[in-house]
Design a protein around this motif. Sequence first.
Motif, mmCIF file in Angstrom:
data_model
loop_
_atom_site.group_PDB
_atom_site.id
_atom_site.type_symbol
_atom_site.label_atom_id
_atom_site.label_comp_id
_atom_site.label_asym_id
_atom_site.label_seq_id
_atom_site.Cartn_x
_atom_site.Cartn_y
_atom_site.Cartn_z
ATOM 1 N N ILE A 159 0.853 -1.184 0.000
ATOM 2 C CA ILE A 159 0.000 0.000 0.000
ATOM 3 C C ILE A 159 0.891 1.238 0.000
ATOM 4 N N SER A 160 0.865 1.986 -1.097
ATOM 5 C CA SER A 160 1.698 3.185 -1.207
ATOM 6 C C SER A 160 1.084 4.149 -2.205
ATOM 7 N N PRO A 161 1.066 5.450 -1.873
ATOM 8 C CA PRO A 161 0.580 6.437 -2.837
ATOM 9 C C PRO A 161 1.618 6.756 -3.911
ATOM 10 N N ARG A 162 2.834 6.219 -3.736
ATOM 11 C CA ARG A 162 3.926 6.524 -4.665
ATOM 12 C C ARG A 162 4.144 5.355 -5.624
ATOM 13 N N GLU A 163 3.979 5.629 -6.904
ATOM 14 C CA GLU A 163 4.124 4.568 -7.901
ATOM 15 C C GLU A 163 5.525 3.976 -7.889
ATOM 16 N N VAL A 164 6.536 4.816 -7.670
ATOM 17 C CA VAL A 164 7.907 4.318 -7.681
ATOM 18 C C VAL A 164 8.129 3.309 -6.556
ATOM 19 N N VAL A 165 7.487 3.522 -5.418
ATOM 20 C CA VAL A 165 7.602 2.570 -4.307
ATOM 21 C C VAL A 165 6.870 1.279 -4.646
ATOM 22 N N ARG A 166 5.656 1.401 -5.180
ATOM 23 C CA ARG A 166 4.889 0.199 -5.521
ATOM 24 C C ARG A 166 5.645 -0.661 -6.530
ATOM 25 N N ARG A 167 6.129 -0.031 -7.583
ATOM 26 C CA ARG A 167 6.850 -0.788 -8.618
ATOM 27 C C ARG A 167 8.157 -1.367 -8.073
ATOM 28 N N GLY A 168 8.865 -0.567 -7.279
ATOM 29 C CA GLY A 168 10.144 -1.019 -6.752
ATOM 30 C C GLY A 168 10.007 -2.201 -5.816
ATOM 31 N N VAL A 169 9.029 -2.144 -4.916
ATOM 32 C CA VAL A 169 8.832 -3.235 -3.962
ATOM 33 C C VAL A 169 8.401 -4.511 -4.679
ATOM 34 N N VAL A 170 7.496 -4.379 -5.640
ATOM 35 C CA VAL A 170 7.050 -5.562 -6.390
ATOM 36 C C VAL A 170 8.234 -6.213 -7.098
ATOM 37 N N ALA A 171 9.108 -5.399 -7.688
ATOM 38 C CA ALA A 171 10.286 -5.946 -8.370
ATOM 39 C C ALA A 171 11.220 -6.637 -7.377
ATOM 40 N N ALA A 185 -1.795 -1.296 -4.227
ATOM 41 C CA ALA A 185 -2.780 -0.218 -4.297
ATOM 42 C C ALA A 185 -2.214 1.059 -3.701
ATOM 43 N N SER A 186 -2.844 2.171 -4.053
ATOM 44 C CA SER A 186 -2.402 3.467 -3.533
ATOM 45 C C SER A 186 -2.950 3.740 -2.138
ATOM 46 N N ASP A 187 -4.024 3.036 -1.760
ATOM 47 C CA ASP A 187 -4.575 3.180 -0.414
ATOM 48 C C ASP A 187 -5.266 1.877 -0.034
ATOM 49 N N ALA A 188 -5.538 1.720 1.256
ATOM 50 C CA ALA A 188 -6.088 0.456 1.742
ATOM 51 C C ALA A 188 -7.513 0.215 1.254
ATOM 52 N N ARG A 189 -8.270 1.274 1.028
ATOM 53 C CA ARG A 189 -9.654 1.096 0.588
ATOM 54 C C ARG A 189 -9.741 0.514 -0.811
ATOM 55 N N SER A 190 -8.812 0.911 -1.685
ATOM 56 C CA SER A 190 -8.855 0.417 -3.060
ATOM 57 C C SER A 190 -8.104 -0.897 -3.228
ATOM 58 N N GLY A 191 -7.470 -1.381 -2.160
ATOM 59 C CA GLY A 191 -6.751 -2.646 -2.222
ATOM 60 C C GLY A 191 -7.422 -3.697 -1.359
ATOM 61 N N ASP A 192 -7.398 -4.940 -1.808
ATOM 62 C CA ASP A 192 -7.992 -6.041 -1.058
ATOM 63 C C ASP A 192 -6.952 -6.590 -0.086
ATOM 64 N N VAL A 193 -7.057 -6.195 1.185
ATOM 65 C CA VAL A 193 -6.075 -6.627 2.179
ATOM 66 C C VAL A 193 -6.657 -7.663 3.133
ATOM 67 N N GLY A 194 -7.873 -8.105 2.870
ATOM 68 C CA GLY A 194 -8.533 -9.019 3.797
ATOM 69 C C GLY A 194 -7.937 -10.407 3.845
ATOM 70 N N TYR A 202 3.152 -1.092 4.411
ATOM 71 C CA TYR A 202 2.393 0.163 4.384
ATOM 72 C C TYR A 202 3.339 1.351 4.306
ATOM 73 N N ASP A 203 3.234 2.111 3.231
ATOM 74 C CA ASP A 203 4.085 3.281 3.025
ATOM 75 C C ASP A 203 3.623 4.415 3.941
ATOM 76 N N LEU A 204 4.522 4.885 4.807
ATOM 77 C CA LEU A 204 4.162 5.932 5.760
ATOM 78 C C LEU A 204 3.968 7.292 5.107
ATOM 79 N N GLU A 205 4.211 7.380 3.815
ATOM 80 C CA GLU A 205 3.845 8.593 3.085
ATOM 81 C C GLU A 205 2.349 8.862 3.230
ATOM 82 N N ARG A 206 1.581 7.797 3.476
ATOM 83 C CA ARG A 206 0.139 7.943 3.677
ATOM 84 C C ARG A 206 -0.182 8.749 4.938
ATOM 85 N N LEU A 207 0.777 8.842 5.862
ATOM 86 C CA LEU A 207 0.532 9.560 7.114
ATOM 87 C C LEU A 207 0.897 11.038 7.039
ATOM 88 N N THR A 208 1.557 11.453 5.976
ATOM 89 C CA THR A 208 1.993 12.846 5.894
ATOM 90 C C THR A 208 0.783 13.751 5.700
#
Length: 235
Positions: free
Chosen positions: A32-44, A59-68, A75-81
């Motif tokens: 879960i990260s709002p930053r595409e570079v983080v999402r792509r980098g971690v997946v790689a 996903a960019s946020d927990a609501r749009s991602g299935d985390v169940g 969880y990218d702490l950029e979401r807390l800024t």
Amino acid sequence: MESWARKQAAVGVPGADGGADPGLAPLLVAVISPREVVRRGVVAMLGDAGRTIRVSTVASDARSGDVGLVDVVLYDLERLTGAPHTELSRLLAGSAVVVAFEVVDRPDLAQRALSLGVTDSVPPDVGTRTLIDVLRRAARGEGTSASAYRADRHAEAVRRYGITEREAGVLALIAAGMSNEQIAAHLFLSINSVKTYIRQAYRRIGVGSRTEAVLWAVRHGLAEPDPREAERRAR
């Protein structure tokens, strides 16, 4: 949800020889990260884990991602800024383990996340092997290697810049947000001794202000997400 440790004991995945390897149930991870570079980098990076780790949600946020149905949420702490921690609190109330992905120059966000109950946090420059190990250990409910990673960076900074362990500890407490008076009280030192250590440390690392010292400490692994660890190192 069934824990990953329990699934490991009960589920096998194909091994290299085509047979079952009963000790390696795939670890399901959500990024879960709002930053595409983080999402792509971690997946790689996690792709190097082969069949033992599977990124099931990005996903960019927990609501749009299935985390169940995942075992670990990175969880990218950029979401807390500039935002409340409601989303993170909801994740922590669920069944998945949460590991925080830190933000450069913002150790306060890691402190906040740890106080809320995340299992661990990893720095932005974490290596592939360390990240994989942290996620696996977190899923098993064990201590992680992230603290060892920071300890290595701490030791390297001490060697490279010639600062003493006491000076490094004082810098860590400065990065944790303590005033000179608070540092003196925690270390049972006089305020003048604390000021002397600070002057010596500033001269060795080439900074001229408290803000510069905090940034230096963060970038060189001296800033601990948990202030209690900074206190322990400084003693």
